[in-house]
Structure formats: C-alpha cells, structure tokens
Design an enzyme around this catalytic site. Sequence first.
Site, PDB file in Angstrom:
ATOM      1  N   ALA A  91      11.604 108.439  31.196  1.00  0.00           N
ATOM      2  CA  ALA A  91      12.096 108.807  32.537  1.00  0.00           C
ATOM      3  C   ALA A  91      10.391 107.514  33.567  1.00  0.00           C
ATOM      4  CB  ALA A  91      12.052 110.133  33.192  1.00  0.00           C
ATOM      5  N   ASP A  92      11.493 106.590  34.361  1.00  0.00           N
ATOM      6  CA  ASP A  92      10.208 105.782  35.364  1.00  0.00           C
ATOM      7  C   ASP A  92      10.317 106.247  37.065  1.00  0.00           C
ATOM      8  OD1 ASP A  92      12.408 105.213  36.611  1.00  0.00           O
ATOM      9  OD2 ASP A  92      12.592 102.471  36.152  1.00  0.00           O
ATOM     10  N   SER A  93       9.898 106.265  36.917  1.00  0.00           N
ATOM     11  CA  SER A  93       9.375 106.839  38.715  1.00  0.00           C
ATOM     12  C   SER A  93      10.816 107.384  39.120  1.00  0.00           C
ATOM     13  CB  SER A  93       8.731 105.920  39.642  1.00  0.00           C
ATOM     14  OG  SER A  93       8.907 104.876  39.920  1.00  0.00           O
ATOM     15  N   ASP A  95      14.112 107.185  38.134  1.00  0.00           N
ATOM     16  CA  ASP A  95      14.788 107.965  37.366  1.00  0.00           C
ATOM     17  C   ASP A  95      13.646 109.470  37.914  1.00  0.00           C
ATOM     18  OD1 ASP A  95      16.029 106.289  35.970  1.00  0.00           O
ATOM     19  OD2 ASP A  95      14.384 106.618  34.443  1.00  0.00           O
TER      20      ASP A  95
END
Length: 137
Positions: A91-93, A95
Amino acid sequence: MAAFTASSASFTSLSISLNQTKGFARGSVSLPAKAKSFGALKLRNAPLRFRVSCAAKPETVEKVCEIVKKQLALPATTEVSGDSKFAALGADSLDTVEIVMGLEEEFGISVEEESAQTIATVQDAADLIEKLCEKKE
C-alpha cells in the site's frame, strides 16, 4: 501475552503470568517486591520482543483484513492479520487513504486526518475503529 500484576495495596509481591503464544512456554513467576534483588531470572523460549496492545475484537480485525484485501486487490491466498503492515502489503499513501475511507464507510465512523496518519498495521486500524465506535455510542 504477558500479564503483570501486583498483589495487595502494599505491593508485597509481583506476579508474572505467561500464556502460551505461538509455541512459547506457559508459566507463572511470583517474586517478593520487598527483596532488593531477584537474582538470575531466566525465561526460556520467550519472544524477543514484548508487546502491549489494546486488542480489538477478533471480528473487527477480520473485517478490517477483508477491507484491506479488497482495497489492495490482494489475491485470496494472501494472508492478512493484525500484525500486517500496510506498506508490506504494497500500500502507498493513496491506498492507505482509500483503506481509511472504506473503513469509515463500513463502520459508520469518521477518522480524523491526524488519527489516520498513525495507522500502520491492521491492528492499529482495528483498535482505532473500536475506540471511535465506543465514542459514537
């Protein structure tokens, strides 16, 4: 899970209880609190870290796991647990923001931006959800 308790108001002894966790030994140790030294105390098969948490209900953790898997489009075979970190799941920011929005919708809560920034694991999210649900009631 380790539980530490002191008996009586004068704290005459200290009891440490260890429950079986992932194959670690279970037992109990009682030490007199008035003693200056406890000598050598050695626990075998103890985990390398000590963790204290206000664990959310298992149902809440499971629901959060499902939402995280759905938001990240993870395969059904991917294991997600309370200890799973969003970053480790890919997960990125953005997400993470979408996960928080999904949690807000599912649980009927509102997560402040400041609180959302403290969420790093599924357990963090579940604990925050239960805290917010309690405040709501």
